[in-house]
Design an enzyme around this catalytic site. Structure first.
Site, PDB file in Angstrom:
ATOM      1  N   CYS A 106       0.850  -1.194   0.000  1.00 29.27           N
ATOM      2  CA  CYS A 106       0.000   0.000   0.000  1.00 29.27           C
ATOM      3  C   CYS A 106       0.894   1.254   0.000  1.00 29.27           C
ATOM      4  CB  CYS A 106      -0.863  -0.012   1.249  1.00 29.27           C
ATOM      5  SG  CYS A 106      -1.809   1.492   1.434  1.00 29.27           S
ATOM      6  N   HIS A 134       3.407  -7.703  14.020  1.00 28.79           N
ATOM      7  CA  HIS A 134       2.568  -7.463  12.833  1.00 28.79           C
ATOM      8  C   HIS A 134       3.467  -7.390  11.589  1.00 28.79           C
ATOM      9  CE1 HIS A 134      -0.158  -5.554  10.000  1.00 28.79           C
ATOM     10  NE2 HIS A 134      -1.155  -5.953  10.791  1.00 28.79           N
ATOM     11  N   GLU A 136       3.325  -5.738   8.912  1.00 31.91           N
ATOM     12  CA  GLU A 136       3.629  -4.377   8.428  1.00 31.91           C
ATOM     13  C   GLU A 136       4.782  -3.784   9.251  1.00 31.91           C
ATOM     14  OE1 GLU A 136       0.314  -1.501   8.134  1.00 31.91           O
ATOM     15  OE2 GLU A 136       1.713  -0.080   9.019  1.00 31.91           O
TER      16      GLU A 136
HETATM   17  S1  SF4 Z   1      -5.537   0.319   5.997  1.00 36.12           S
HETATM   18 FE1  SF4 Z   1      -3.548  -0.365   5.358  1.00 36.12          FE
HETATM   19  S2  SF4 Z   1      -3.816  -1.200   3.380  1.00 36.12           S
HETATM   20 FE2  SF4 Z   1      -5.624  -0.028   3.829  1.00 36.12          FE
HETATM   21  S3  SF4 Z   1      -5.201   1.966   2.905  1.00 36.12           S
HETATM   22 FE3  SF4 Z   1      -4.588   2.030   5.039  1.00 36.12          FE
HETATM   23  S4  SF4 Z   1      -2.444   1.497   5.018  1.00 36.12           S
HETATM   24 FE4  SF4 Z   1      -3.274   0.898   3.073  1.00 36.12          FE
END
Ligand code: SF4
Length: 650
Positions: A106, A134, A136
């Site tokens: 993302c 996590h 991420e």
């Molecule tokens: S929740 Fe995570 S994947 Fe969804 S837009 Fe936000 S950062 Fe990106």
């Protein structure tokens, strides 16, 4: 009567429930890649934290694979990096294993990774507010050599360096970010903090929080292993005791629907919950509620979700909310199922302005759709086109009102200049650039100049807009000229510049207006043509001999500013005296000689020599210096008679 004796319910869907931009992007990417390669595709870990979606993807031959299993892949396999992102080290491992690595990280997460790297390289300690395990956070940690300080609430932070950069997991709670920041502030001297909680998370959390305060029960739909869904659940639970976390419609308990104390039910969904699971939940509750036709609010909300599938129309102008700012462009939610990108080259801005200085997450931007989908599946937007439309109507208005506008010269072409007004092309013919002819127009490139629109033709094929700088300059010049004409008077002595030479005289510019200096007014001496004594750009003093303000004509004189050499000619040249003179030209009756510039005298043919000659050329040559005796001087008729032969008798 409600089915099974159930009690009527109001079902309220939270704003922004379901798939966020990053998750939708990853899922769309996976499906596109599957269609493109038409073979099994792998994702590093489950693509999203939602079992139903993972099963759906598996049915479509998109399989999750663990990092320690990637040695089972062959070189020609394709692997997708999910929206959580990965560390550079893991990326290198993937690249070493397969040829095709698709990065669906993302953009929000990429942004955090870049910040972690940048500040780590600058010598800052990196603090990440989030869950240690996590994926991420693991990925972000990899961008700072796995040396980040990771904490949920700051209480466990020890041995922090004096300068730190604080970042947040995108799905972290706002209050946790603030808690960590409060602790860091107390123990560090230099702090750079970026609240990188994703707005998708934030807006979902806020909307869920609001609804959960008003309803009798909350249903939170999403994967049990989804961190953002779990956080939604926690937020709702704090406000509403009857909060339930379900993965799909099948898990919605009958007890909620049966309870007569529960009238208002709120529904929210995590960022990894697709619309079809939310729809199923709605339909189930709606059927149970037996209010399919009467529960208008539910129908309206479902209609809103359907509306996200409406046709994307190129040329539509609409408002979008900024969800991410990246180097490549701005990602926006424009109310469609698909998110949109505003590429940098489609942003109406000055070249040296950075996107991050213009936009921030949550900003509302008016945009125009210029493509329904790019190769990554995004709607493509433009603000340049909006500017261009605005620019065109401003140009049209300027044309109709005869007003001037400023344009930027972009290039020099055969025949003139191409300029731009807010992205609209305006041609300026070479003959309309200045009041006078210009050979090389290249020096105008990049300059901002004022013009008047002199032609505007609308049409699909032959539309054109033509501008003139000359028209504008002429107006200005006319005004200035008026002042000059008013000021000048007959008899004035003024400074001028030679602008142009002709055989009959010279044109002399005086403060922008041209006067004529006739060849006979240049000098008391004989001047055959002006170019013998003047050249263009010479600065000269002239006397205004005459001025016709009505017909805009001025006649000038240079020679009037010096004394007439005939004034004291009888004193300067007494009769009987001998004078040295120069032979100028011959006539049949004699030779003309010059005593001084402007004073010519005649030597009759009979006065040239004691010998008999029939014509002057037999005794003299042009340019020859000779002595002569002054026989007579007539000041009035400007005639002087000389004798060469008498001068030689002495
Ligand atoms: S929740 Fe995570 S994947 Fe969804 S837009 Fe936000 S950062 Fe990106």
């Amino acid at each position: 009567m409600p089915k099974g004796g159930l009690h009527l319910k109001n079902i309220i869907l939270a704003d922004k429930a379901g798939f966020c931009f990053g998750v939708r992007r990853a899922v769309d990417e996976a499906i596109n890649i599957k269609n493109k390669y038409n073979k099994d595709i792998y994702t590093l870990g489950p693509l999203i934290h939602n079992n139903d979606v993972v099963k759906f993807l598996e049915k479509n031959n998109i399989f999750p694979i663990k990092l320690d299993e990637i040695n089972k892949l062959s070189k020609n396999d394709v692997i997708i990096i999910r929206s959580h992102g990965i560390s550079p080290k893991v990326y290198d491992m993937l690249k070493a294993t397969v040829d095709t690595v698709i990065d669906a990280t993302c953009p929000y997460v990429s942004n955090i990774q870049q910040k972690a790297k940048k500040y780590f390289d600058l010598g800052y300690g990196i603090v990440i507010v989030g869950d240690f395990n996590h994926p991420e956070v693991e990925g972000i940690n990899g961008w700072c050599d796995n040396k980040a300080f990771i904490s949920k609430d700051g209480l466990d932070l020890k041995n922090l360096p004096t300068k730190v950069c604080v970042l947040s997991q995108t799905t972290e709670k706002q209050e946790n970010f603030e808690k960590v920041l409060n602790i860091v502030v107390k123990s560090c001297k230099e702090i750079v903090a970026f609240n990188t909680i994703c707005s998708a998370t934030e807006v979902r959390q806020k909307a869920a929080e609001e609804i959960s305060k008003k309803v009798d029960a909350m249903i939170v739909i999403g994967g049990k292993n989804s961190s953002n869904t779990t956080k939604l659940y926690e937020i709702c639970k704090a406000n509403c005791e009857n909060t339930i976390h379900v993965e799909n419609s099948g898990e919605i308990p009958e007890t909620i629907l049966n309870s007569k104390n529960i009238v208002n039910i709120g529904v929210t969904a995590g960022a990894s919950t697709p619309e079809w699971i939310i729809k199923e939940a709605f339909i189930k509750m709606n059927e149970e509620n037996n209010q399919g036709e009467n529960n208008q609010e539910v129908n309206e909300q479902l209609a809103f979700m359907q509306q996200n599938d409406k046709q994307i129309v190129v040329g539509e102008t609409l408002k979008g909310e900024v969800i991410s700012v990246t180097e490549k462009g701005i990602f926006l939610n424009v109310g469609y199922k698909v998110d949109a990108i505003l590429p940098e080259n489609e942003v109406l801005k000055d070249a040296d302005v950075k996107l991050e200085d213009m936009f921030k997450v949550g900003d509302e931007v008016t945009v125009k759709i210029i493509s329904r989908r790019n190769e990554d599946g995004y709607i493509v937007l433009s603000t340049v086109e909006i500017g261009r439309e605005k620019g065109y109507s401003e140009l049209k208005e300027a044309f109709e009102k005869g007003e001037s506008i400023n344009v930027i010269v972009k290039e020099c072409v055969k025949g003139g200049l191409i300029s731009s007004y807010k992205g609209v092309r305006v041609f300026i013919p070479a003959s309309h650039v200045e009041l006078f002819h210009i050979d090389d127009l290249n020096s105008y490139i990049g300059k901002e100049i004022g013009i008047k629109i002199i032609e505007l033709v609308e049409g699909r094929k032959n539309s054109r807009i033509v501008g003139s700088r000359k028209e504008l300059l002429r107006v200005d010049k006319d005004k200035l000229d008026e002042v000059v004409w008013e000021r000048l008077n007959k008899g004035d002595i003024v400074e001028g510049e030679v602008k142009r030479l002709a055989d009959f005289g010279a044109f002399v510019g005086i403060d922008g207006i041209d006067g004529l200096l006739h060849v006979s007014e240049i000098s008391w001496a004989r001047v055959n043509k002006p170019s013998d004594v003047l050249k263009v750009s010479d600065k000269i003093k002239v006397l205004i001999l005459d001025i016709d303000k009505e017909n805009k004509k001025i006649s000038l004189s240079m020679k009037a500013l010096s004394e007439d050499p005939w004034t004291n000619v009888d004193i300067k040249y007494p009769v009987e005296s001998i004078v040295l003179c120069k032979v100028l030209r011959f006539a049949s009756f004699g030779a003309f000689v010059e005593l001084e510039p402007g004073v010519d005298a005649l030597v009759h043919v009979s006065e040239i020599s004691h010998k008999r000659i029939d014509k002057p050329s037999e005794g003299l040559t042009i340019g020859q210096l000779v002595k002569a005796k002054i026989l007579d001087v007539n000041k009035e008729t400007k005639k002087i008679g000389l004798s060469i032969k008498e001068a030689n008798e002495l």
